[in-house]
Design a protein around this motif. Structure first.
Motif, PDB file in Angstrom:
ATOM      1  N   THR A  86      37.141  49.163  34.757  1.00 48.52           N
ATOM      2  CA  THR A  86      37.190  48.499  36.062  1.00 48.52           C
ATOM      3  C   THR A  86      38.319  47.471  36.119  1.00 48.52           C
ATOM      4  O   THR A  86      38.975  47.321  37.152  1.00 48.52           O
ATOM      5  CB  THR A  86      35.853  47.829  36.425  1.00 48.52           C
ATOM      6  OG1 THR A  86      35.528  46.816  35.455  1.00 48.52           O
ATOM      7  CG2 THR A  86      34.723  48.844  36.483  1.00 48.52           C
ATOM      8  N   ASP A  87      38.554  46.770  35.026  1.00 47.63           N
ATOM      9  CA  ASP A  87      39.651  45.796  35.003  1.00 47.63           C
ATOM     10  C   ASP A  87      40.989  46.489  35.253  1.00 47.63           C
ATOM     11  O   ASP A  87      41.843  45.974  35.983  1.00 47.63           O
ATOM     12  CB  ASP A  87      39.684  45.058  33.670  1.00 47.63           C
ATOM     13  CG  ASP A  87      38.600  44.000  33.535  1.00 47.63           C
ATOM     14  OD1 ASP A  87      37.961  43.659  34.550  1.00 47.63           O
ATOM     15  OD2 ASP A  87      38.396  43.512  32.402  1.00 47.63           O
ATOM     16  N   PHE A  88      41.176  47.659  34.655  1.00 47.81           N
ATOM     17  CA  PHE A  88      42.430  48.376  34.843  1.00 47.81           C
ATOM     18  C   PHE A  88      42.575  48.839  36.292  1.00 47.81           C
ATOM     19  O   PHE A  88      43.651  48.719  36.888  1.00 47.81           O
ATOM     20  CB  PHE A  88      42.523  49.571  33.894  1.00 47.81           C
ATOM     21  CG  PHE A  88      43.846  50.293  33.983  1.00 47.81           C
ATOM     22  CD1 PHE A  88      44.934  49.856  33.257  1.00 47.81           C
ATOM     23  CD2 PHE A  88      43.996  51.387  34.821  1.00 47.81           C
ATOM     24  CE1 PHE A  88      46.170  50.495  33.359  1.00 47.81           C
ATOM     25  CE2 PHE A  88      45.225  52.038  34.934  1.00 47.81           C
ATOM     26  CZ  PHE A  88      46.313  51.591  34.202  1.00 47.81           C
ATOM     27  N   ILE A  89      41.496  49.374  36.863  1.00 40.61           N
ATOM     28  CA  ILE A  89      41.545  49.844  38.248  1.00 40.61           C
ATOM     29  C   ILE A  89      41.910  48.700  39.186  1.00 40.61           C
ATOM     30  O   ILE A  89      42.776  48.836  40.063  1.00 40.61           O
ATOM     31  CB  ILE A  89      40.197  50.480  38.641  1.00 40.61           C
ATOM     32  CG1 ILE A  89      39.995  51.798  37.880  1.00 40.61           C
ATOM     33  CG2 ILE A  89      40.111  50.704  40.153  1.00 40.61           C
ATOM     34  CD1 ILE A  89      38.618  52.407  38.049  1.00 40.61           C
ATOM     35  N   VAL A  90      41.278  47.553  39.001  1.00 37.77           N
ATOM     36  CA  VAL A  90      41.555  46.396  39.849  1.00 37.77           C
ATOM     37  C   VAL A  90      43.005  45.946  39.700  1.00 37.77           C
ATOM     38  O   VAL A  90      43.677  45.588  40.682  1.00 37.77           O
ATOM     39  CB  VAL A  90      40.584  45.246  39.517  1.00 37.77           C
ATOM     40  CG1 VAL A  90      41.008  43.952  40.208  1.00 37.77           C
ATOM     41  CG2 VAL A  90      39.164  45.613  39.930  1.00 37.77           C
ATOM     42  N   ALA A  91      43.513  45.986  38.479  1.00 34.40           N
ATOM     43  CA  ALA A  91      44.892  45.563  38.235  1.00 34.40           C
ATOM     44  C   ALA A  91      45.904  46.434  38.971  1.00 34.40           C
ATOM     45  O   ALA A  91      47.022  45.990  39.249  1.00 34.40           O
ATOM     46  CB  ALA A  91      45.182  45.573  36.733  1.00 34.40           C
ATOM     47  N   GLN A  92      45.519  47.655  39.317  1.00 34.94           N
ATOM     48  CA  GLN A  92      46.413  48.564  40.065  1.00 34.94           C
ATOM     49  C   GLN A  92      46.234  48.438  41.575  1.00 34.94           C
ATOM     50  O   GLN A  92      46.859  49.176  42.341  1.00 34.94           O
ATOM     51  CB  GLN A  92      46.158  50.017  39.646  1.00 34.94           C
ATOM     52  CG  GLN A  92      46.146  50.270  38.152  1.00 34.94           C
ATOM     53  CD  GLN A  92      47.285  49.598  37.413  1.00 34.94           C
ATOM     54  OE1 GLN A  92      48.455  49.747  37.792  1.00 34.94           O
ATOM     55  NE2 GLN A  92      46.947  48.851  36.365  1.00 34.94           N
ATOM     56  N   GLY A  93      45.362  47.537  42.012  1.00 40.64           N
ATOM     57  CA  GLY A  93      45.169  47.336  43.443  1.00 40.64           C
ATOM     58  C   GLY A  93      44.142  48.253  44.075  1.00 40.64           C
ATOM     59  O   GLY A  93      44.024  48.313  45.302  1.00 40.64           O
ATOM     60  N   SER A  94      43.385  48.971  43.253  1.00 40.46           N
ATOM     61  CA  SER A  94      42.327  49.847  43.756  1.00 40.46           C
ATOM     62  C   SER A  94      40.970  49.184  43.552  1.00 40.46           C
ATOM     63  O   SER A  94      40.842  48.196  42.830  1.00 40.46           O
ATOM     64  CB  SER A  94      42.369  51.200  43.041  1.00 40.46           C
ATOM     65  OG  SER A  94      43.581  51.881  43.303  1.00 40.46           O
ATOM     66  N   VAL A  95      39.958  49.758  44.177  1.00 40.89           N
ATOM     67  CA  VAL A  95      38.597  49.227  44.084  1.00 40.89           C
ATOM     68  C   VAL A  95      37.765  50.152  43.203  1.00 40.89           C
ATOM     69  O   VAL A  95      37.703  51.361  43.453  1.00 40.89           O
ATOM     70  CB  VAL A  95      37.956  49.109  45.482  1.00 40.89           C
ATOM     71  CG1 VAL A  95      36.481  48.745  45.377  1.00 40.89           C
ATOM     72  CG2 VAL A  95      38.709  48.064  46.313  1.00 40.89           C
TER      73      VAL A  95
END
Length: 356
Positions: A86-95
Motif C-alpha cells: 500500500t505504501d508503494f501504491i500511494v507513493a505513485q499517486g494511486s489509491v
C-alpha cells in the motif's frame, strides 16, 4: 475533460481518474502471506497510472480462502508485507483498495493451473461452509451449513479484517458479495434454502450481507469509502436477479455503502451467460439510475473508447478492468494518449512519453 480522466471523490478519498484495477486472484500466496509477486503485480499498475487498485479477494479467515494459495488478512502477521504494497501504491499517486472475501462453499479448490475442483483434506484442503449443505458442483466440496455461531464468526471475521485493512494502509474496502462466494450464496434462493431468519424472503437472504456491512463500518472510518461487489444476476431462472440487486443496492446506500461494483454470475455452473464486450454494463446503469448510488462497470471492457463511452453515457461512475490490465499494466498511460488527454507520467518513464 474526458470523463475517464476526471477525478472522483469518494467520501474523503479522491481518485485521480475513473480507471480501476479490478481485483484479480493471483493464487501465489503461502498461508495467506503476500510476497514480491503481489508487490510487483499491484505496484506496476500503480506505476501505470490507475486511479484505484483493488487487491484480489483476500480471505477474512483461513477457511474462507478459495484456494490454498489465496491472500489472507486473518492474522496480524499478514500486515507488514501488505503495508509495503500500500505504501508503494500511494507513493505513485494511486489509491490502494482491498477486496475482503469468504469463499463459502467454493473454498478449498485448486488454483486454475494446478487442477480442478476440490482439494482433498489429505492434500491440504479443509472443511468448507455455506448457507446449506449443497455443493456448488459435483467436483466441489460438500459444505457444512453455518449455524448461528458460525454466522457470528463470519461477521466477526469481516469486522476484524476491516480493522487490519485500515492498519495495513488501504483506503478503500470492497466486500465480495458476488461470483457464488459466501455472501452471494446467502443472497440467492438457488443456494440459500434456509428456513431460519437468514433464508426465504428477500429481507432474510440479504440479512447476512447487511450485518457484514454494519460490522465493517464499525471498524472502517467514516471518511473512507466502502464498496460492495454484487453479481447483479445469476443468469438462471429462480435465482438472484436484477430487480433484487436494485432493491439491495438502495438498502446498502442507507447502510454506508458508497458504490456498487456491478458484476454477474458465478453461483450456477454453466449458466447461460451472454459474454461479450460490456455485457454487464446494463446492470451498472440500471442500479445507478434506480437505486441512486454510484456504480462501477466491469466485464470485457478492453479499449479506452469503450471505457469513456460508459462514463459519458452515464451508465457508471467508474470502470474496472481486469484481464486488460494483465495484458497492459500501463493502460491509463496509453488511454490518455489515445483520448488526447495530457497526464503526468512517472518521472522515471518521462523520457518515453509520446510527444505531440
Amino acid at each position: 475533460m474526458v470523463k475517464l480522466f476526471e477525478p472522483l471523490a469518494l467520501r474523503g478519498v479522491t481518485l485521480k481518474n475513473r480507471i480501476v484495477v479490478s481485483p484479480m486472484c493471483q493464487y501465489s500466496a503461502e498461508d495467506g502471506f503476500a510476497n514480491d509477486w503481489h508487490l510487483v503485480h499491484l505496484g506496476s499498475r500503480a506505476v501505470g497510472g490507475a486511479g484505484l487498485i483493488i487487491q484480489e479477494a483476500t480471505a477474512v479467515s483461513f477457511e474462507g480462502r478459495i484456494s490454498p494459495e489465496d491472500l489472507g488478512i486473518w492474522k496480524d502477521e499478514h500486515l507488514p508485507m501488505l503495508r509495503r504494497i500500500t505504501d508503494f501504491i500511494v507513493a505513485q499517486g494511486s489509491v490502494p483498495g482491498i477486496q475482503l472475501a469468504h469463499a463459502g462453499r467454493k473454498a478449498s479448490t485448486y488454483r486454475p493451473w494446478s487442477g480442478a475442483g476440490e482439494v482433498p483434506l489429505n492434500a491440504g484442503g479443509w472443511p468448507v461452509v455455506g448457507p446449506g449443505d449443497a455443493a456448488f458442483a459435483d467436483d466441489y466440496p460438500r459444505p457444512e451449513a453455518l449455524d448461528a455461531a458460525g454466522i457470528k464468526k463470519v461477521i466477526s471475521d469481516f469486522r476484524a479484517a476491516a480493522g487490519r485493512a485500515l492498519a495495513a494502509g488501504y483506503q478503500v474496502v470492497e466486500l465480495h458479495a458476488a461470483h457464488g462466494y459466501l455472501l452471494h450464496e446467502f443472497l440467492s434462493p438457488l443456494s440459500n434454502q434456509r428456513t431460519d431468519e437468514y433464508g426465504g424472503s428477500f429481507e432474510n437472504r440479504v440479512r447476512l450481507l447487511l450485518e457484514v456491512v454494519a460490522a465493517t463500518r464499525e471498524m472502517w472510518p467514516d471518511e473512507l469509502p466502502l464498496i460492495v461487489r454484487l453479481s447483479a444476476t445469476d443468469w438462471t431462472e429462480g435465482g438472484w436477479n436484477a430487480d433484487e440487486s436494485v432493491q439491495l443496492a438502495a438498502l446498502l446506500k442507507t447502510r454506508g455503502v458508497d458504490l456498487i461494483d456491478c458484476s454477474t454470475g458465478g453461483n450456477v455452473p454453466k449458466a447461460p451467460i451472454p459474454v461479450g464486450p460490456g455485457y454487464q454494463v446494463q446492470f451498472a446503469g440500471r442500479i445507478k439510475a434506480e437505486a441512486g448510488i454510484m456504480t462501477g462497470a466491469v466485464g470485457l471492457i478492453t479499449t479506452p473508447a469503450e471505457a469513456e463511452a460508459i462514463l459519458a453515457n452515464g451508465q457508471a461512475d467508474l470502470v474496472l478492468l481486469a484481464r486488460e490490465f494483465l495484458r497492459e499494466p500501463y493502460f491509463p498511460l496509453t488511454a490518455a494518449q489515445e483520448l488526447g488527454v495530457e497526464i503526468e507520467w512517472p518521472a522515471q518513464y518521462e523520457r518515453a512519453k509520446p510527444r505531440a
